[in-house]
Design an enzyme around this catalytic site. Structure first.
Site, mmCIF file in Angstrom:
data_model
loop_
_atom_site.group_PDB
_atom_site.id
_atom_site.type_symbol
_atom_site.label_atom_id
_atom_site.label_comp_id
_atom_site.label_asym_id
_atom_site.label_seq_id
_atom_site.Cartn_x
_atom_site.Cartn_y
_atom_site.Cartn_z
ATOM 1 N N HIS A 1 0.642 -1.195 -0.041
ATOM 2 C CA HIS A 1 -0.012 -0.039 0.018
ATOM 3 C C HIS A 1 0.779 1.126 -0.013
ATOM 4 C CE1 HIS A 1 -2.028 3.035 2.405
ATOM 5 N NE2 HIS A 1 -2.966 2.979 1.349
ATOM 6 N N GLU B 1 2.060 1.862 -3.214
ATOM 7 C CA GLU B 1 0.892 2.407 -4.255
ATOM 8 C C GLU B 1 1.093 4.037 -4.024
ATOM 9 O OE1 GLU B 1 -3.056 4.005 -3.511
ATOM 10 O OE2 GLU B 1 -3.059 1.954 -2.907
ATOM 11 N N HIS B 2 1.060 4.492 -2.801
ATOM 12 C CA HIS B 2 1.264 5.841 -2.758
ATOM 13 C C HIS B 2 2.330 6.747 -3.415
ATOM 14 C CE1 HIS B 2 -1.621 7.099 0.959
ATOM 15 N NE2 HIS B 2 -1.857 5.957 0.503
ATOM 16 N N GLU C 1 -3.742 8.425 7.421
ATOM 17 C CA GLU C 1 -4.985 7.587 6.410
ATOM 18 C C GLU C 1 -5.261 6.655 7.541
ATOM 19 O OE1 GLU C 1 -3.704 5.616 2.982
ATOM 20 O OE2 GLU C 1 -5.751 5.167 2.327
#
Lengths: 436, 443
Positions: free
Chosen positions: A63, A66-67, A143
């Site tokens: 993840h 991905e950022h 987040e």
């Protein structure tokens, strides 16, 4: 321009999306799903790597990468990617699941070439250093605070998943455990990128106002020149046999109401008795699919024990999936009484089986509703990508309505009996904590 | 390609995108509906709105319209709740009602072959809702539970506090869903009375998309809405302007992150400067990674997962509202940055390049967003509520393109005022002192 680099070009049997697929020489699969209602296209690039492939001790890395994929390349400095797409009104985003990571752009049809060029560029050209990576790690922590730590129900769901899977990495949250997110760095992200982001580990899907004839030369120009590289097999530890049901209770001053849920290990398209994956979807529709479903009708309408009751199941997983039933008690009803009523419904179902008419209505509904999936630009691309990225073939995705229609009452009964084993479950109870 | 060339290309392209033709259909019973006919899929989406929403809730009974909206699909005519909802399910249809501040709206999505049967269910829901006592109590319980959840949800709490502080006793200061107490005070007569008084053809708007033609739509609207009273459609709600004291309020909640709502007065949709304001909003607080705030707060400093602003246009008030969530220790820094960007936009306005980029985005993204029947049906309803002309889509791009750099700077000077910008912080923020204290809102 070399266009003669395609191995196969086998259009799938015309299914609900009328999609066609072919492979580039470097092993990258390409799918085109035409939809000419709006002069626009959605591009999705799916990498067959997800949170369940995070290295031990580095949960959240898939993840995090991905950022970081939005941080720029040699050819397109930071900010250029979004600016180039947004300038003409295009939108882009990305998401990470247990089994895959997907990037997508929606643009006017005449900007297709631009977004293909941009995705191809960042498949190999990503540039990362601490000044861009470290602030982004703070973004991921925010987040996590936003999605999980600030929501008691989300925190308990995370704990419950860790209790249900004893050993398999599905026990870790996709976003990562906070202590491990804090340890992720630039070198980790680059290593993960080199290990997994290769054309032979990726699927390109173009949906919308285009054709295979138009996509072919563009794919050849931008993606075919990227050399294939050895990509490790996704070796995941197997889940051992469970012998004990897990029960978790969490008290929170911020929980407004009690909430009860129970998750069972369940077969999926990829693991367990995969033949039951379609029957389990029908079971979920019958048990908790909507206002007319068994749980809602019995617990909410007829007996007045719950404010809400339902279930959730997704067949889309490489390894075992989960089937979850949950309910919120009406004020004055104890969690114990609610649990007994939920168990009563499960017992009734496994003991008496489902009614053939119930199965017929459920499968007809599901088949008929599948037409709605075509009523958007990105919907078909998402459904196709989610299937292919876990190892389904395009025929299976296209053929979903027929396979749902083939589910029989006996099939649902067998799937239910295999599913509802107490030892394969984890129960979570969220309780409000009163007082200061 | 230069940016200017890109914008020019879009102007050529946009009208093609709206090759989608909107037709005005007037039924034999004189009911108007807007239609986009599209036979690609055997799907029909219909949206409608009645004028008068939560802003009409009587004193002490806030949440009335919300309760009505939640009960309209809970049984009507010969069908009790279970029978009504099972019928919808078997017809593979979603039917929903929603209470807004200025409208009670509804929508359905169904298959063409089921439209006739769905039509009858919708007619019954609007004209013969049962409001059975057991359904009222059940739905009341669900709303009370949802209010209890909102009271613990930082984002809901921040928004609720901000609106109450900005509008005080004006109906816009009330919660659309009411409070536990006000919901408890509503009885069956209130619900029946609202339906009788407010579900009127006057002020009603309808949008339909998909696999139906003009005649089919005309017949549909007559059978569904034809028996409703005409009514004037005039709604008696006072014009309102939010308090603009530049307040900073804090509501303490034990969470790792502070959630912030901020905003001030904005521009109404019918204000000629609305297009400039919409561009400025995109430049300062546009979604994705586009806005200045996103660059300063997320990309450069990692202070938040997201930060954005939006123009909110009620019928009787207008706002520019934003939100951000940052860990308690650093939230003061996010607030400083927002105030700073507000000031910079007021004093310097946007750059010419920023303005061009925002035009390109707002012109080009619009047709891309209309990719489903339901989204297009919503647009048809919105256009009618805002009294935009039926050929508006042909002019939309030109209206944005016509905003000059000077227009944008002029509008920025009165739209953005850091002294008037008010903040509500929910969490446990460090280094922040409230300008005053207020009692916690009730839910």
């Amino acid at each position: 321009m070399v266009i003669a680099c395609f191995v196969t070009a086998a259009p799938a049997r015309a299914g609900r999306f009328a999609a066609e697929t072919f492979f580039l020489d470097n092993g990258m699969q390409v799918v085109v799903a035409p939809n000419h209602r709006v002069p626009a296209v959605t591009q999705m690039v799916w990498y067959k790597v997800g949170a369940a492939d995070d290295p031990l001790g580095k949960s959240g890395l898939a993840h995090f990468l991905e950022h970081l994929m939005f941080k720029g390349t040699k050819a397109n400095p930071p900010g250029a990617f979004t600016a180039l797409i947004g300038r003409d009104g295009g939108r882009n985003n990305a998401f990470t699941s247990e089994d895959y990571t997907a990037y997508h752009e929606t643009v006017a049809r005449d900007r297709l070439e631009l977004v293909m060029q941009l995705e191809a560029d960042r498949m190999t050209g990503l540039v990362l250093d601490d000044p861009v990576v470290l602030p982004e790690r703070d973004v991921v922590l925010e987040e996590r605070h936003l999605r999980v730590d600030g929501e008691p129900a989300a925190l308990l769901a995370e704990q419950l998943r860790a209790a249900l899977f004893l050993h398999h990495p599905y026990r870790n949250p996709n976003i990562g455990w906070e202590n491990e997110i804090r340890s992720l760095g630039t070198a980790d992200a680059l290593a993960f990128y080199r290990d997994w982001y290769a054309p032979n580990n990726a699927i390109l899907i173009i949906a919308g106002d285009t054709t295979t004839e138009e996509v072919r030369p563009l794919a050849a120009r931008y993606f075919a020149p990227i050399p294939s590289r050895p990509v490790a097999a996704r070796i995941r530890v197997g889940e051992p046999r469970r012998h004990a049901a897990a029960h978790l209770e969490m008290k929170s001053a911020r929980a407004a109401q009690p909430r009860w849920s129970r998750s069972y290990l369940a077969a999926s398209y990829g693991a367990g008795d995969t033949g039951q994956a379609y029957a389990l979807q029908v079971l979920a529709e019958i048990l908790g699919g909507g206002a007319g479903s068994r749980l809602h009708k019995t617990l909410v309408l007829d007996r007045g024990l719950a404010l809400s009751a339902g279930c959730s199941y997704s067949a889309g997983a490489i390894d075992l999936s989960t089937f979850r039933i949950s309910a919120t008690p009406k004020p004055g009803i104890t969690v114990g009484d609610l649990e007994a009523a939920m168990e009563g419904e499960v017992d009734r179902l496994t003991r008496e089986g489902v009614d053939p008419d119930e199965v017929r209505r459920a499968t007809e509904r599901m088949q008929a509703a599948s037409v709605y999936a075509q009523d958007s630009l990105m919907g078909p691309a998402e459904i196709i990508g989610a299937g292919l990225a876990i190892g389904q073939n395009l025929d299976a995705v296209e053929d979903w309505p027929r396979r749902i229609g083939a589910v029989t009452p006996a099939g649902v009964d067998a799937a239910a009996r295999a599913l509802f084993l107490p030892r394969n479950s984890a129960t979570g109870v969220l309780l409000p904590e009163r007082g200061s | 390609m230069s940016i200017r060339a890109a914008v020019f290309a879009l102007l050529l392209w946009a009208p093609n995108a709206s090759a989608m033709t909107i037709e005005r259909v007037v039924s034999p019973a004189r009911i108007e509906a807007w239609l986009v006919e599209d036979h690609t899929l055997p799907v029909v989406a219909i949206r409608f709105a009645f004028s008068g929403g939560a802003a009409l809730d009587p004193a002490g009974k806030s949440g009335l319209v919300s309760l009505v909206a939640s009960l309209l699909d809970e049984g009507a005519g010969p069908y009790d709740t279970a029978a009504f909802q099972t019928r919808l399910e078997d017809l593979v249809t979603t039917l929903q009602f929603h209470a807004g501040r200025d409208q009670l709206s509804g929508g359905l999505r169904t298959l063409k072959r089921n439209l006739g049967e769905v039509e009858e269910l919708l007619r019954l829901a609007l004209t013969e809702p049962r409001f059975e006592p057991s359904a009222i109590e059940r739905v009341r319980g669900q709303i009370v539970a949802s209010l209890a959840h909102q009271a613990q949800n930082p984002r809901a709490l921040a928004g609720r506090l901000w609106m109450r502080d900005a509008f005080e006793d004006h109906p816009y200061g009330q919660n659309v869903d009411g409070t536990t107490e006000s919901i408890g005070a509503i009885n069956r007569e209130d619900l029946v009375g609202f339906v009788a008084d407010q579900l009127r053809r006057g002020g009603m708007v309808i949008g339909a998309v998909g696999d139906l033609n003009r005649d089919e739509l005309a017949a549909f609207v007559d059978r569904v809405f034809g028996s409703l009273p005409i009514g004037s459609g005039v709604v008696d709600v006072a014009e309102a302007r939010p308090a603009e004291g530049g307040a900073l309020l804090i509501s303490r909640l034990a969470v790792p992150q502070s959630t912030v709502a901020f905003g001030q007065a904005g521009l109404k949709r019918r204000d000629p400067d609305w297009y400039a304001a919409r561009l400025l909003n995109d430049i300062i607080g546009g979604g994705g990674f586009r806005g200045r705030l996103m660059k300063e707060i997320r990309e450069k400093r990692g202070l938040a997962y997201g930060v954005s602003t939006g123009l909110v246009t009620f019928r009787h008030a207008a706002l520019i509202l934003g939100g951000v969530a940052t860990e308690n220790a650093r939230v003061a820094q996010s607030i400083d940055l927002i105030r700073g960007e507000w000031r910079r936009m007021r004093e310097e306005g946007p750059t010419e390049a920023e303005l061009d980029e925002a035009k390109g985005y707002l012109i080009g993204s619009f047709p891309l967003s209309l990719d489903s029947s339901e989204k297009i049906a919503s647009l048809l309803v919105e256009m009618q509520l805002e009294q935009l002309p039926i050929d508006f889509l042909e002019h939309r791009a030109a209206l944005f393109a016509a905003v000059t750099h000077e227009d944008a700077r002029r509008v920025a000077r009165h739209l953005f005022d850091p002294e008037k910008l008010s903040f509500v912080v929910v969490g446990n923020p460090a280094d922040l002192t409230p300008t005053r204290t207020r009692p916690e809102p009730r839910f």
